[in-house]
Design an enzyme around this catalytic site. Structure first.
Site, PDB file in Angstrom:
ATOM      1  N   ASP A  74      -9.317  -5.974  -4.328  1.00 40.00           N
ATOM      2  CA  ASP A  74      -8.382  -5.070  -3.655  1.00 40.00           C
ATOM      3  C   ASP A  74      -8.708  -3.601  -3.942  1.00 40.00           C
ATOM      4  O   ASP A  74      -9.197  -3.258  -5.020  1.00 40.00           O
ATOM      5  CB  ASP A  74      -6.985  -5.408  -4.206  1.00 40.00           C
ATOM      6  CG  ASP A  74      -5.820  -4.976  -3.356  1.00 40.00           C
ATOM      7  OD1 ASP A  74      -5.957  -4.005  -2.604  1.00 40.00           O
ATOM      8  OD2 ASP A  74      -4.764  -5.631  -3.481  1.00 40.00           O
ATOM      9  N   HIS A  98      -7.220  -6.050   0.198  1.00 35.20           N
ATOM     10  CA  HIS A  98      -6.015  -5.221   0.210  1.00 35.20           C
ATOM     11  C   HIS A  98      -4.831  -5.868   0.933  1.00 35.20           C
ATOM     12  O   HIS A  98      -3.700  -5.437   0.767  1.00 35.20           O
ATOM     13  CB  HIS A  98      -6.364  -3.883   0.866  1.00 35.20           C
ATOM     14  CG  HIS A  98      -5.378  -2.788   0.628  1.00 35.20           C
ATOM     15  ND1 HIS A  98      -4.854  -2.494  -0.610  1.00 35.20           N
ATOM     16  CD2 HIS A  98      -4.818  -1.884   1.478  1.00 35.20           C
ATOM     17  CE1 HIS A  98      -4.020  -1.473  -0.521  1.00 35.20           C
ATOM     18  NE2 HIS A  98      -3.982  -1.088   0.743  1.00 35.20           N
ATOM     19  N   SER A 117       0.842  -1.196   0.000  1.00 39.95           N
ATOM     20  CA  SER A 117       0.000   0.000   0.000  1.00 39.95           C
ATOM     21  C   SER A 117       0.886   1.259   0.000  1.00 39.95           C
ATOM     22  O   SER A 117       1.728   1.420  -0.882  1.00 39.95           O
ATOM     23  CB  SER A 117      -0.965  -0.054   1.190  1.00 39.95           C
ATOM     24  OG  SER A 117      -2.012   0.871   1.045  1.00 39.95           O
TER      25      SER A 117
END
Length: 293
Positions: A244, A271, A104
């Site tokens: 995601d 995610h 991320s």
């Protein structure tokens, strides 16, 4: 398995780090960059098993969260702070050669580090559920929102228009959005590292990114690396899930642009692919790092 914890002095504060295992033979350490900004290293403890192969697995809490918690300093929450922290940690721990994994926001940090600082000694980079552009990310989040109920879409639109992100209808809609695309609820059966209370860096997230995943308004609001990622020379493994926040379009944008890249799409994952299919994730990382040591 040996676990070493410590603190590195940084900018008059301190950065917590955690090392699992030790390197043997030619196996290079793996350095993990967590998300947020303002999350913690905790969830990366799911990857401790990778150290069983004779490879050090290193994680840390970036300044502003977890055991490196700090607030009341909104001026610090920009990529320059975290770039410098990453470079200082490499020097502090003597990490001359390593694999780098960013998840991320951590993947954004890895991309910026590789593109702007051109470091030596990076054997490979793993870009896990990350992004090359804040605006592309916001575009895709709004596309995902368009599949939600009309009530949730309207609540989110009202909050973005008014700037009132405390409205209960918006908060409920955002919770449903994150449940769909970020992670499931943490239950009593979840691994301890996910259940453990953590000190999230809410200020770091707000001033670094924004109030939610789809409204980048902080220092990273105009973060744009789609043109630069073509200069990444290191072998790059791109990972994302079908459900995601990092949509297949976001992942494919990186895969198409980075010359020496491979893309693995995790069916059914949100995610945190490493939490939702840990076995497959660890097997993939073992194969990838062995190939590029």
């Amino acid at each position: 398995m040996k676990i070493t914890e410590g603190y590195m002095p940084f900018m008059g504060y301190q950065t917590y780090y955690r090392i699992v295992g030790e390197c043997t033979g030619n196996k290079k350490p793996l350095l993990l960059l967590h998300g947020g900004p303002g999350s913690t290293h905790n969830y990366f403890e799911l990857l401790d098993e990778l150290a069983e192969d004779g490879r050090a697995i290193i994680s840390y809490d970036q300044l502003g969260c977890g055991n490196s918690y700090l607030d009341g300093h909104p001026e610090l929450w920009c990529s320059e702070t975290w770039d410098n922290e990453l470079m200082a940690l490499r020097k502090h721990l003597g990490l001359t050669e390593l694999h780098l994994l960013g998840q991320s926001w951590g993947g954004m940090l890895a991309i910026e580090y590789l593109c702007d600082y051109k470091p030596d000694g990076i054997k490979s980079v793993i870009l896990s559920s990350t992004l090359p552009s804040s605006q592309l990310w916001a575009h895709e989040q709004h596309r995902l929102i368009s599949f939600m109920s009309r009530e949730d879409q309207d609540a989110i639109a009202r909050a973005e228009e008014s700037g009132n992100f405390d409205d209960p209808d918006y908060l409920a809609a955002n919770d449903r959005f994150m449940l769909l695309h970020c992670a499931g609820a943490v239950t009593e059966d979840a691994p301890e590292c996910l259940r453990r209370p953590k000190k999230s860096g809410k200020e770091a997230y707000l001033y670094g990114w924004g109030p939610n995943e789809f409204t980048p308004s902080g220092s990273l609001a105009n973060w744009e690396y789609r043109e630069k990622i073509g200069n990444i020379q290191e072998p790059a493994l791109i990972i994302n899930g079908t459900n995601d926040l990092c949509t297949p379009l976001v992942a494919k944008t990186m895969y198409d642009a980075i010359p020496n890249s491979r893309w693995e799409l995790f069916d059914g994952c949100r995610h945190m692919c490493f939490a939702e299919d840990t076995k497959k994730y660890c097997a993939l990382l073992r194969e990838w790092m062995a190939q590029h040591d």
